[in-house]
Design an enzyme around this catalytic site. Structure first.
Site, PDB file in Angstrom:
ATOM      1  N   ASP A 107      35.233  -5.727 -20.670  1.00 53.78           N
ATOM      2  CA  ASP A 107      35.868  -5.968 -19.364  1.00 53.78           C
ATOM      3  C   ASP A 107      35.174  -5.141 -18.282  1.00 53.78           C
ATOM      4  O   ASP A 107      34.930  -5.620 -17.174  1.00 53.78           O
ATOM      5  CB  ASP A 107      37.362  -5.603 -19.399  1.00 53.78           C
ATOM      6  CG  ASP A 107      38.240  -6.778 -19.821  1.00 53.78           C
ATOM      7  OD1 ASP A 107      37.740  -7.634 -20.582  1.00 53.78           O
ATOM      8  OD2 ASP A 107      39.416  -6.851 -19.410  1.00 53.78           O
ATOM      9  N   ASP A 121      36.526  -4.402 -26.690  1.00 53.56           N
ATOM     10  CA  ASP A 121      37.404  -5.108 -25.751  1.00 53.56           C
ATOM     11  C   ASP A 121      37.369  -4.416 -24.389  1.00 53.56           C
ATOM     12  O   ASP A 121      37.227  -5.048 -23.336  1.00 53.56           O
ATOM     13  CB  ASP A 121      38.829  -5.087 -26.324  1.00 53.56           C
ATOM     14  CG  ASP A 121      39.702  -6.168 -25.726  1.00 53.56           C
ATOM     15  OD1 ASP A 121      39.163  -7.048 -25.022  1.00 53.56           O
ATOM     16  OD2 ASP A 121      40.922  -6.145 -25.960  1.00 53.56           O
ATOM     17  N   LYS A 132      33.152   6.836 -31.871  1.00 49.20           N
ATOM     18  CA  LYS A 132      33.760   8.112 -31.456  1.00 49.20           C
ATOM     19  C   LYS A 132      33.823   8.995 -32.702  1.00 49.20           C
ATOM     20  O   LYS A 132      34.863   9.537 -33.080  1.00 49.20           O
ATOM     21  CB  LYS A 132      35.157   7.822 -30.866  1.00 49.20           C
ATOM     22  CG  LYS A 132      35.873   9.016 -30.281  1.00 49.20           C
ATOM     23  CD  LYS A 132      35.321   9.495 -28.952  1.00 49.20           C
ATOM     24  CE  LYS A 132      36.108  10.698 -28.454  1.00 49.20           C
ATOM     25  NZ  LYS A 132      35.393  11.450 -27.412  1.00 49.20           N
ATOM     26  N   TYR A 188      43.909  -2.967 -34.004  1.00 51.87           N
ATOM     27  CA  TYR A 188      44.868  -4.014 -33.639  1.00 51.87           C
ATOM     28  C   TYR A 188      45.933  -4.156 -34.721  1.00 51.87           C
ATOM     29  O   TYR A 188      45.644  -4.569 -35.841  1.00 51.87           O
ATOM     30  CB  TYR A 188      44.127  -5.329 -33.364  1.00 51.87           C
ATOM     31  CG  TYR A 188      43.398  -5.243 -32.040  1.00 51.87           C
ATOM     32  CD1 TYR A 188      42.271  -4.413 -31.924  1.00 51.87           C
ATOM     33  CD2 TYR A 188      43.850  -5.908 -30.919  1.00 51.87           C
ATOM     34  CE1 TYR A 188      41.622  -4.267 -30.705  1.00 51.87           C
ATOM     35  CE2 TYR A 188      43.199  -5.778 -29.704  1.00 51.87           C
ATOM     36  CZ  TYR A 188      42.087  -4.954 -29.605  1.00 51.87           C
ATOM     37  OH  TYR A 188      41.454  -4.801 -28.403  1.00 51.87           O
ATOM     38  N   ASP A 217      33.053   7.314 -24.892  1.00 51.25           N
ATOM     39  CA  ASP A 217      33.419   7.816 -23.557  1.00 51.25           C
ATOM     40  C   ASP A 217      32.190   7.931 -22.657  1.00 51.25           C
ATOM     41  O   ASP A 217      32.193   7.481 -21.509  1.00 51.25           O
ATOM     42  CB  ASP A 217      34.184   9.150 -23.647  1.00 51.25           C
ATOM     43  CG  ASP A 217      33.706  10.061 -24.767  1.00 51.25           C
ATOM     44  OD1 ASP A 217      32.845   9.634 -25.554  1.00 51.25           O
ATOM     45  OD2 ASP A 217      34.176  11.202 -24.860  1.00 51.25           O
TER      46      ASP A 217
END
Ligand code: NAD
Length: 360
Positions: free
Chosen positions: A245, A241, A184, A131, A217
């Site tokens: 969702d 984040d 990752k 961010y 992933d």
């Protein structure tokens, strides 16, 4: 007699005013039923504050936020904020300046509107990562080198990775004792490598909790295929984040995804969703996400301030929400119903009164 704790209501943008009104009504009811030592105050943030004062977070509200014990934070239409024109991201301010580094996002399927069965908790580091507004000492972690070239910087620190890992392992101890660290590290060998190294170091302090890890992933695929096998998912800011969702929507709706921002001294109830401009002002906003966030906030306060009534109020509120969703009686359109935000709020208030009577 405990001094009253201050709870600051910040409605925000889009559906924010509708759902925060619901949260305030429900909190008022809980305060009076359970004699909670909580006093409610108000502040104006977001686009309304921008129009009135030239900034989305006026200085007087900033002072109130610093002084509050807890905040009920509405969603912000951050896409519309221009940093150089007063567009301060209040949510980012909580995470960095107020030290609320942990974002807890439970995703639980409650009725047949759920696409998948799950009961998991996403523990997301919230104060650094990708961010741009929270990963540099000065300036932004995103820059444009030429008209056609732009880059982003991601910050991962050992200290924050260990801190968030401890929150995840502690939470797992109260649940099914399994943490899955999501990363990752096959590509981001240094940053995600550091995150994993920190998580593994913290894991040695919790021999009773199983640690596994998963690439982000394949985690997305596994959340769709078999989310029921996961207990606590521990991850960095952006991955958390996105995955939350996905998990919330699979568990029924983004509209029931509650969330808590927690630091060492303060916390904020903040739903997982954004300002939902497409349904703002239509009465279709589901208030259950902010109400579940309220329940998480009361639980955090009960643990951190030792106030038993808050724990009780938290359990009763979560029970009222689950009963409403399981019975499928009064639900907003995102969960297949036709009720409005206000009708759902009234149903929760009635349920709280009934639960009080049955416990007397
Ligand atoms: P969103 O979460 O606002 O909406 C995504 C979809 O979910 C929409 O169809 C919306 O109607 C639905 N939805 C969301 N909350 C709901 C609720 N309570 N009840 C019923 N349906 C609900 O995501 P978006 O449209 O991508 O973003 C809108 C704005 O919100 C953007 O400016 C974005 O930057 C901002 N945002 C803010 C936060 C925050 O303040 N914490 C989080 C995410 C996005």
């Amino acid at each position: 007699m405990t001094d009253a704790l201050n709870c600051l209501m910040l409605p925000g943008d889009g559906i924010g005013p509708e759902i925060i009104e619901s949260a305030e009504t429900v909190l008022q009811s809980l305060i009076s039923i359970y004699e909670l030592p909580v006093q409610i105050s108000h502040g104006v943030i977001g686009l309304k504050a921008l129009a009135q004062t030239g900034t989305t977070m006026p200085p007087d509200v900033e002072q109130c936020m610093r002084a509050a014990d807890m905040i009920v934070l509405g969603p912000l239409d951050t896409m519309a904020y221009v940093p150089d024109e007063g567009g301060i991201n209040v949510s980012a301010f909580c995470r960095t300046e107020l030290g609320m580094f942990a974002n807890l996002r439970p995703c639980v399927s409650l009725n047949s509107s759920a696409l998948k069965s799950m009961d998991l908790l996403i523990v997301r580091e919230a104060s650094e990562g990708f961010y741009a507004d929270r990963n540099m000492y000065r300036g932004l972690g995103e820059m444009q080198l030429t008209e056609d070239v732009a880059i982003s910087v991601r910050k991962i620190t050992r200290q924050q990775s260990e801190r968030i890992a401890r929150i995840a392992f502690e939470a797992a101890r109260e649940r099914r004792s399994h943490v899955t660290a999501v990363h990752k590290a096959n590509n981001f060998r240094i940053t995600d490598g550091l995150f994993l190294e920190a998580v593994r170091a913290v894991a040695t302090e919790f021999p009773d909790v199983i640690l596994s890890d998963q690439l982000v992933d394949s985690m997305a695929a596994l959340l769709v295929r078999q989310p029921e096998v996961f207990d606590v998912i521990l991850t960095t800011n952006l991955f958390g984040d996105i995955l939350s969702d996905l998990a919330s929507e699979l568990s029924g709706s983004l509209g029931i995804g509650g969330g808590l921002l927690a630091g060492t001294h303060q916390c904020a109830a903040q739903a997982q969703h954004g300002s939902a401009l497409d349904i703002a002002g239509t009465g279709r906003a589901n208030p259950l996400s902010i109400l579940r966030s309220l329940a998480l906030m009361l639980e955090w306060i009960s643990i951190n301030r030792g106030i038993d009534q808050c724990k009780h109020a938290s359990i009763v509120l979560e029970t009222a929400i689950r009963t409403l969703v399981v019975d499928r009686l009064i639900l907003t359109p995102d969960l297949g119903g036709t009720a409005s935000c206000q009708e759902v709020t009234s149903a929760i208030l009635s349920s709280l009164s009934e639960l009080r009577e049955t416990s007397e």
